[in-house]
Design an enzyme around this catalytic site. Structure first.
Site, PDB file in Angstrom:
ATOM      1  N   TYR A   1       0.850  -1.193   0.000  1.00 37.15           N
ATOM      2  CA  TYR A   1       0.000   0.000   0.000  1.00 37.15           C
ATOM      3  C   TYR A   1       0.877   1.232   0.000  1.00 37.15           C
ATOM      4  O   TYR A   1       1.827   1.331   0.788  1.00 37.15           O
ATOM      5  CB  TYR A   1      -0.891  -0.009   1.243  1.00 37.15           C
TER       6      TYR A   1
ATOM      7  N   ASP B   1       9.202   2.865   0.133  1.00 32.57           N
ATOM      8  CA  ASP B   1       8.135   3.536   0.865  1.00 32.57           C
ATOM      9  C   ASP B   1       8.320   3.180   2.339  1.00 32.57           C
ATOM     10  O   ASP B   1       7.885   2.127   2.795  1.00 32.57           O
ATOM     11  CB  ASP B   1       6.773   3.074   0.343  1.00 32.57           C
TER      12      ASP B   1
ATOM     13  N   LYS C   1       3.920   9.142   8.773  1.00 30.16           N
ATOM     14  CA  LYS C   1       3.586   8.597  10.095  1.00 30.16           C
ATOM     15  C   LYS C   1       4.482   9.107  11.237  1.00 30.16           C
ATOM     16  O   LYS C   1       4.261  10.199  11.723  1.00 30.16           O
ATOM     17  CB  LYS C   1       3.516   7.071  10.012  1.00 30.16           C
TER      18      LYS C   1
HETATM   19  C1  LIG Z   1       0.011   4.891   5.685  1.00 29.26           C
HETATM   20  C2  LIG Z   1       0.831   4.607   4.504  1.00 29.26           C
HETATM   21  C3  LIG Z   1       0.848   5.451   3.376  1.00 29.26           C
HETATM   22  C4  LIG Z   1      -0.101   6.607   3.234  1.00 29.26           C
HETATM   23  O1  LIG Z   1       0.099   7.588   4.183  1.00 29.26           O
HETATM   24  P1  LIG Z   1      -1.128   8.599   4.502  1.00 29.26           P
HETATM   25  O2  LIG Z   1      -0.520   9.571   5.450  1.00 29.26           O
HETATM   26  O3  LIG Z   1      -2.215   7.761   5.064  1.00 29.26           O
HETATM   27  O4  LIG Z   1      -1.510   9.215   3.199  1.00 29.26           O
HETATM   28  C5  LIG Z   1       1.741   5.190   2.363  1.00 29.26           C
HETATM   29  N1  LIG Z   1       2.569   4.140   2.424  1.00 29.26           N
HETATM   30  C6  LIG Z   1       2.584   3.302   3.477  1.00 29.26           C
HETATM   31  C7  LIG Z   1       3.548   2.174   3.503  1.00 29.26           C
HETATM   32  C8  LIG Z   1       1.692   3.491   4.531  1.00 29.26           C
HETATM   33  O5  LIG Z   1       1.663   2.626   5.545  1.00 29.26           O
END
Ligand SMILES: *Cc1c(COP(=O)(O)O)cnc(C)c1O
Length: 411
Positions: free
Chosen positions: A128, A223, A251
């Site tokens: 994701y 990511d 995060k």
């Molecule tokens: C949470 C998350 C995102 C998206 O971040 P948001 O602040 O919710 O837009 C992207 N990549 C990973 C791996 C995530 O866990």
């Protein structure tokens, strides 16, 4: 609000029942409007590695607010947090702050395309990367839970440059490079997948990705929105010794406020406006409140002893859980790394999206419900991670293990 929520998994749709509406949170605990107290293992989906409303973070936000909530002009804390990020991450010499992880990955992909002058990207099933159109292909997290791997509303033409590979299956990547070789701008992945439940990269998987991207003139994007500052100060890249070309953060770096970031070497980041031609911007990017919360969180976190504490606490919980599973012959398995893990309702721990989807989600729902009833808040979906914080104690872990035992027993 659709589902009564502003982000889908919060609705408890995946596990049934109705969501607890939270009235306050402190340390390792959340409290709902009905007066229930929970030991919280969601940590707001990862950001709150210090725990809820850490006194220093709260003070920093208050003091920042007194000085103004947004300037639309640069401020000192942006420089301080940039320095800390650059110092911590081998793959980052320059960084740009955004308002969310979604913006970070969107910008990272644009940057890779701009830098290589190529269009195709490779993403992995079950990874994701936020909710940008062309990344919502076989995505994990809420997209998995709700069985909408590709969301309606995303035109086919928006995703036809997104190639899909299988996590931990290097040959699936090689095949794509054989076919699309010099058209591929980047490979993007979660270096440790955490949105199909926690799935670890197998030995040398990341190294091989580094090699194949380099050989083909493509970029490797990590990511690290979850793994950044979760696995250690240098994220997964330092943990596994593989330096990506572009890194996405989010995060934890916002300390509970809305933040994301992307960074890379100077050579690549020189593409970004205003010093380069690639446009990227944000009215509230580098927001003084978010910078204060993030900077305080990262500065406080920056001690080896903190990661040691998180690791040992998580080990107590995971080892206790393994014991319960074994002794009671429960068909469940655990994937864990540092302070995050997932309990999968399947005998053999999953290693990719397909094996993750084979889990008994009905069992997970019951397990989740049982835990909730005893005041333990696990994530309301099989395909998310449990996150421990520095506010959790051995006492919380003992209490949780008791509840886990009873929860398994009544399955
Ligand atoms: C949470 C998350 C995102 C998206 O971040 P948001 O602040 O919710 O837009 C992207 N990549 C990973 C791996 C995530 O866990």
């Amino acid at each position: 609000m659709p589902g009564g929520v502003n982000s889908p998994v919060r609705s408890f749709n995946a596990v049934g029942g109705s969501p607890a509406f939270i009235s306050k949170a402190k340390g390792a605990y959340t409290y709902d409007l009905d007066g229930n107290k929970y030991i919280d293992y969601m940590s707001s989906w990862g950001p709150l590695i210090l725990g809820h409303s850490d006194p220093d973070v709260v003070r920093a936000i208050k003091q920042a607010a007194e000085r103004g909530t947004s300037y639309g002009a640069p401020c000192e804390n942006e420089v301080a947090i940039a320095k800390l990020i650059v110092k911590s991450f081998p793959g980052i010499d320059m960084v740009r702050m955004t308002n969310s992880g979604t913006e970070a990955t969107m910008s990272a992909v644009r940057l890779a395309r701009a830098y290589t002058n190529r269009d195709y990207i490779i993403k992995f099933e079950g990874c994701y990367h936020g909710h940008a159109d062309y990344l919502l292909v076989q995505a994990g997290s809420g997209a998995t839970t709700f069985g909408t791997p590709s969301s309606p509303g995303v035109p086919k033409s928006f995703t036809d440059k997104t190639l899909l590979a299988k996590y931990n299956d290097f040959s699936s990547v090689e095949k794509l490079f054989e076919k699309y070789g010099d058209k591929i701008a980047a490979v993007i992945l979660e270096p440790v997948a955490a949105n199909m439940g926690v799935i670890l990269p197998q030995k040398d998987f990341l190294k091989k990705l580094k090699r194949v991207t380099k050989k083909n003139g493509a970029l490797l994007i990590f990511d690290e929105v979850i793994t950044g500052f979760r696995l250690g100060m240098g994220g997964a890249q330092k943990y596994f010794g593989v330096t990506p070309d572009i890194t996405c953060l989010g995060k934890i770096i916002g300390g509970g406020l809305p933040v994301g970031a992307f960074g890379a070497s100077k050579k690549i980041m020189k593409m970004v406006a205003p010093i380069g031609p690639m446009y990227q911007a944000g009215t509230l990017s580098g927001n003084p409140l978010a910078m204060a919360a993030g900077l305080t969180t990262l500065s406080k976190l920056n001690k080896t002893s903190n990661y040691k504490k998180l690791r040992s606490l998580t080990n107590s919980l995971v080892e206790g859980l393994q014991d319960i599973i074994k002794k009671n012959e429960i068909k469940a398995s655990i994937n864990s790394l540092e302070s995050m893990f997932t309990v999968f309702f399947t005998e053999h721990a999953p290693h990719d999206y397909k094996t993750a989807l084979a889990c008994d989600t009905k069992k997970y729902s019951k397990f989740f419900e049982n835990l909730l009833g005893t005041g333990i808040m696990f994530p309301p979906s099989q395909f998310e991670a449990v996150f421990l914080s520095l506010s959790h104690t051995e006492k919380d872990v003992d209490k949780t293990l008791n509840a886990l035992y009873r929860s398994f027993k009544s399955l």
